[in-house]
Structure formats: C-alpha cells, structure tokens
Design a protein around this motif. Structure first.
Motif, short mmCIF file in Angstrom:
data_model
loop_
_atom_site.label_atom_id
_atom_site.label_comp_id
_atom_site.label_asym_id
_atom_site.label_seq_id
_atom_site.Cartn_x
_atom_site.Cartn_y
_atom_site.Cartn_z
N UNK A 29 0.86 -1.18 0.00
CA UNK A 29 0.00 0.00 0.00
C UNK A 29 0.90 1.24 0.00
N UNK A 30 1.59 1.44 -1.11
CA UNK A 30 2.56 2.52 -1.23
C UNK A 30 2.62 2.98 -2.68
N UNK A 31 3.04 4.23 -2.87
CA UNK A 31 3.21 4.72 -4.24
C UNK A 31 4.52 4.25 -4.84
N UNK A 32 5.41 3.70 -4.01
CA UNK A 32 6.69 3.21 -4.52
C UNK A 32 6.43 2.04 -5.47
N UNK A 33 7.07 2.03 -6.63
CA UNK A 33 6.83 0.98 -7.63
C UNK A 33 7.55 -0.33 -7.32
N UNK A 34 7.08 -1.02 -6.29
CA UNK A 34 7.73 -2.25 -5.85
C UNK A 34 7.74 -3.34 -6.91
N UNK A 84 7.77 5.61 -14.14
CA UNK A 84 7.27 5.62 -12.77
C UNK A 84 8.02 6.61 -11.89
N UNK A 85 9.32 6.74 -12.10
CA UNK A 85 10.11 7.71 -11.35
C UNK A 85 9.67 9.13 -11.69
N UNK A 86 9.46 9.40 -12.96
CA UNK A 86 8.99 10.72 -13.39
C UNK A 86 7.62 11.03 -12.79
N UNK A 87 6.72 10.05 -12.83
CA UNK A 87 5.38 10.25 -12.25
C UNK A 87 5.45 10.52 -10.75
N UNK A 98 13.49 9.78 -5.75
CA UNK A 98 14.93 9.66 -5.49
C UNK A 98 15.28 8.29 -4.91
N UNK A 99 14.43 7.81 -4.01
CA UNK A 99 14.67 6.49 -3.43
C UNK A 99 14.61 5.40 -4.51
N UNK A 100 13.69 5.55 -5.45
CA UNK A 100 13.58 4.57 -6.54
C UNK A 100 14.85 4.54 -7.37
N UNK A 101 15.37 5.71 -7.70
CA UNK A 101 16.60 5.77 -8.50
C UNK A 101 17.77 5.17 -7.72
N UNK A 102 17.98 5.65 -6.49
CA UNK A 102 19.11 5.18 -5.70
C UNK A 102 19.03 3.69 -5.40
#
Length: 124
Positions: A29-34, A84-87, A98-102
């Motif tokens: 339940x997060x916007x992070x693209x797991x 997804x990072x841009x969105x 930033x967390x997604x990229x790193x």
C-alpha cells in the motif's frame, strides 16, 4: 534460429514481468513501484548469474540469447522505471522518486554482482 530463442525468451519474460509486477504491487500500500523494482532486480541477478556462467565456460550463446536477451530483455524494464520515477516526482513524491533511483541502481548492481559471484562459486 537465434531470433527464435530471443522470441521464446521474450514470450516468457513479458507475461512474467506483468504478472510479477501486479502480484508484488498488490501487496504494498505505497506509491513506490515495488513491482517494477522487483522484476528489475531479479533480471539483474539472472543476467549476473548468466554472465558468470558464461565467463566460466558453463554456458553458450544459445542460452545467453534465450535467457539474457529474450527473457531478461522482456522481464526488465528501464522505460517503466523511468516513467514511474517521473510520475512520482511530478505528483510530489520526490523522496520516493529519489529512493527509486538510488535503490534501483544500488540493488541492481548488487544483484548483478551477486549473480556473478554465485555462478563463479558453482562453475568456477
């Protein structure tokens, strides 16, 4: 014959990516693209292991075409990662962007390295 190996690998990797992405994302339940994160890291691990096996002489070009180019080419997705990072950034979730990229870069490199090391341990 080579193109057929890529097609068969891609025919497996594309639905596997979609199904894995949906299964993983539905559990968070997060916007992070797991889901995308999971398939990309898995692909890095597979490519690392395949590279390690090739360096050890344990695999040939046919398996590299089937699994590396076909399966992993369809399983992993730089374009979806980028989108997804841009969105995330556009919707104000800059920390997640930033967390997604790193995390993707660090975990992807780590998974590839781990794959090579595992293959060397098995075939080295």
């Amino acid at each position: 014959m080579n193109w057929l190996l890529v097609v068969v690998g891609g025919m497996t990797g594309a639905p596997l990516r979609y199904l894995t992405d949906r299964a993983v994302q539905s559990r968070h339940d997060s916007v992070f693209p797991w889901g995308t994160f999971a398939v990309n890291i898995t692909g890095c691990l597979i490519l690392g292991a395949l590279t390690g096996a090739a360096l050890a002489g344990a695999t040939g070009s046919h398996l590299q075409l089937l699994l590396g180019t076909g399966l992993c080419g369809a399983l992993t997705t730089y374009s979806t990662f980028s989108y997804e990072t841009l969105r995330l950034a556009e919707t104000g979730a800059r920390f997640y962007a930033l967390a997604n990229v790193a995390a993707s870069v660090a975990a992807g490199l780590g998974a590839a390295f781990l794959g090579v090391m595992l293959a060397r341990a098995v075939w080295g």
